[in-house]
Write a protein that holds these residues in place. Structure first.
Motif, PDB file in Angstrom:
ATOM      1  N   SER A   1      -1.935  34.908-106.301  1.00 19.54           N
ATOM      2  CA  SER A   1      -1.892  36.253-105.733  1.00 19.54           C
ATOM      3  C   SER A   1      -1.180  37.156-106.727  1.00 19.54           C
ATOM      4  O   SER A   1      -0.560  36.669-107.676  1.00 19.54           O
ATOM      5  CB  SER A   1      -1.194  36.264-104.375  1.00 19.54           C
ATOM      6  OG  SER A   1       0.146  35.818-104.494  1.00 19.54           O
TER       7      SER A   1
ATOM      8  N   GLY B   1       1.488  39.015-106.421  1.00 25.75           N
ATOM      9  CA  GLY B   1       2.926  38.811-106.487  1.00 25.75           C
ATOM     10  C   GLY B   1       3.627  39.405-105.294  1.00 25.75           C
ATOM     11  O   GLY B   1       3.038  40.077-104.455  1.00 25.75           O
TER      12      GLY B   1
ATOM     13  N   ASP C   1       1.035  43.485-102.863  1.00 25.27           N
ATOM     14  CA  ASP C   1      -0.241  43.579-102.186  1.00 25.27           C
ATOM     15  C   ASP C   1      -0.061  43.002-100.789  1.00 25.27           C
ATOM     16  O   ASP C   1       1.049  42.777-100.343  1.00 25.27           O
ATOM     17  CB  ASP C   1      -1.319  42.826-102.963  1.00 25.27           C
ATOM     18  CG  ASP C   1      -1.033  41.336-103.093  1.00 25.27           C
ATOM     19  OD1 ASP C   1      -1.938  40.588-103.479  1.00 25.27           O
ATOM     20  OD2 ASP C   1       0.096  40.903-102.786  1.00 25.27           O
ATOM     21  N   THR C   2      -1.165  42.749-100.099  1.00 21.85           N
ATOM     22  CA  THR C   2      -1.067  42.216 -98.748  1.00 21.85           C
ATOM     23  C   THR C   2      -0.598  40.770 -98.734  1.00 21.85           C
ATOM     24  O   THR C   2      -0.196  40.265 -97.694  1.00 21.85           O
ATOM     25  CB  THR C   2      -2.437  42.280 -98.051  1.00 21.85           C
ATOM     26  OG1 THR C   2      -3.358  41.436 -98.761  1.00 21.85           O
ATOM     27  CG2 THR C   2      -2.971  43.698 -98.016  1.00 21.85           C
ATOM     28  N   GLY C   3      -0.656  40.137 -99.860  1.00 27.19           N
ATOM     29  CA  GLY C   3      -0.327  38.719 -99.912  1.00 27.19           C
ATOM     30  C   GLY C   3      -1.535  37.832 -99.812  1.00 27.19           C
ATOM     31  O   GLY C   3      -1.415  36.624 -99.638  1.00 27.19           O
ATOM     32  N   GLU C   4      -2.736  38.440 -99.903  1.00 25.90           N
ATOM     33  CA  GLU C   4      -3.952  37.641 -99.834  1.00 25.90           C
ATOM     34  C   GLU C   4      -3.937  36.574-100.916  1.00 25.90           C
ATOM     35  O   GLU C   4      -3.611  36.837-102.074  1.00 25.90           O
ATOM     36  CB  GLU C   4      -5.187  38.526-100.027  1.00 25.90           C
ATOM     37  CG  GLU C   4      -6.502  37.757-100.039  1.00 25.90           C
ATOM     38  CD  GLU C   4      -7.680  38.634-100.396  1.00 25.90           C
ATOM     39  OE1 GLU C   4      -7.545  39.860-100.352  1.00 25.90           O
ATOM     40  OE2 GLU C   4      -8.740  38.076-100.734  1.00 25.90           O
ATOM     41  N   LEU C   5      -4.255  35.360-100.518  1.00 21.57           N
ATOM     42  CA  LEU C   5      -4.318  34.243-101.437  1.00 21.57           C
ATOM     43  C   LEU C   5      -5.756  34.002-101.881  1.00 21.57           C
ATOM     44  O   LEU C   5      -6.685  34.064-101.083  1.00 21.57           O
ATOM     45  CB  LEU C   5      -3.789  32.967-100.777  1.00 21.57           C
ATOM     46  CG  LEU C   5      -2.330  32.975-100.337  1.00 21.57           C
ATOM     47  CD1 LEU C   5      -1.980  31.642 -99.688  1.00 21.57           C
ATOM     48  CD2 LEU C   5      -1.415  33.253-101.513  1.00 21.57           C
TER      49      LEU C   5
END
Lengths: 115, 111
Positions: free
Chosen positions: A94, A96, A100-104
């Motif tokens: 991701s 970092g 961001d939204t944390g989308e993996l």
């Protein structure tokens, strides 16, 4: 554009052996996470690295270790393998923390079989 | 503790609508994700909710109620290729940290 790449894709080990799994994140992504997925279960968090530092650790024994290199690639090491370590090991990258939204974004995984 | 619950299995027929529920109890909340995972493949991102309400994206929609610790994924006009495992995941901390996944719901679509 290359996605997350993992190697090897499949491997077979015997109890007591050691294994190293490798992961290259998407270009520009600075965070790498490792997850263990046992058949029929959801992924379980093992480690997260950001900017080469460990930022999180799941409930796994000390036999599990990892590191992140200056190019943001990562290795997961498992020592003294047990039968219960047989699983699909997923690497995810991701952008970092807080960026961001944390989308993996997941790689295809390394399927480890311990005999 | 951290807990995410979703049904283990669901079945539906082509063209139908199915709703997959997810309830969560986590130490914090910074967003809820739905991922799709076909057998033998990596999870792929479907949706993200951080505020209450419905997010629509084509045939897929996702709903969140933070006060109830509840989300659902709605799949419309089901196709055979929608047969997969659907994973509900919560980000309990700052965005970009670890996700906590549920065990997944295996959806089987028949003709």
């Amino acid at each position: 554009d290359a996605g997350v790449t993992q190697s090897p894709t499949h491997l077979i080990k015997t109890r007591g052996q050691h294994v190293t799994l490798r992961c290259s994140p998407i270009s520009g992504h600075k965070s790498v996470s490792w997850y263990q997925q046992v058949l029929g279960q959801g992924p379980q968090f093992i480690f997260q690295y950001y900017e080469k530092e460990e930022r999180g650790r799941g409930n796994f024994p000390d036999r599990f270790s990892a590191r992140q290199f200056p190019n943001y690639s990562s290795e997961l090491n498992v020592n003294a393998l047990l039968l219960g370590d047989s699983a699909l090991y997923l690497c995810a990258s991701s952008l970092g923390r807080g960026q961001d939204t944390g989308e993996l974004f997941f790689g295809e995984g390394s399927r480890l079989t311990v005999l | 503790g951290q807990n995410i619950d979703q049904p283990t299995e669901m079945t539906a027929t082509e063209g139908a609508i199915v709703q997959i529920n997810c309830t969560y109890q986590t130490s914090g909340f910074n967003g809820l994700f739905w991922y799709q995972q076909h057998a033998g493949e990596a999870p792929t991102f479907l949706s993200y909710n951080v505020l209450d309400g419905l997010e629509e994206k084509g045939r897929f929609s996702s709903f969140l109620s933070r006060s109830k610790g509840y989300s659902y994924l709605l799949l419309k006009e089901l196709q055979m290729k929608d047969s997969a495992s659907y994973l509900c995941a919560v980000s309990p901390n700052q965005a970009g940290t670890a996700l906590i996944f549920g065990k997944g719901t295996t959806l089987s679509v028949s003709s």
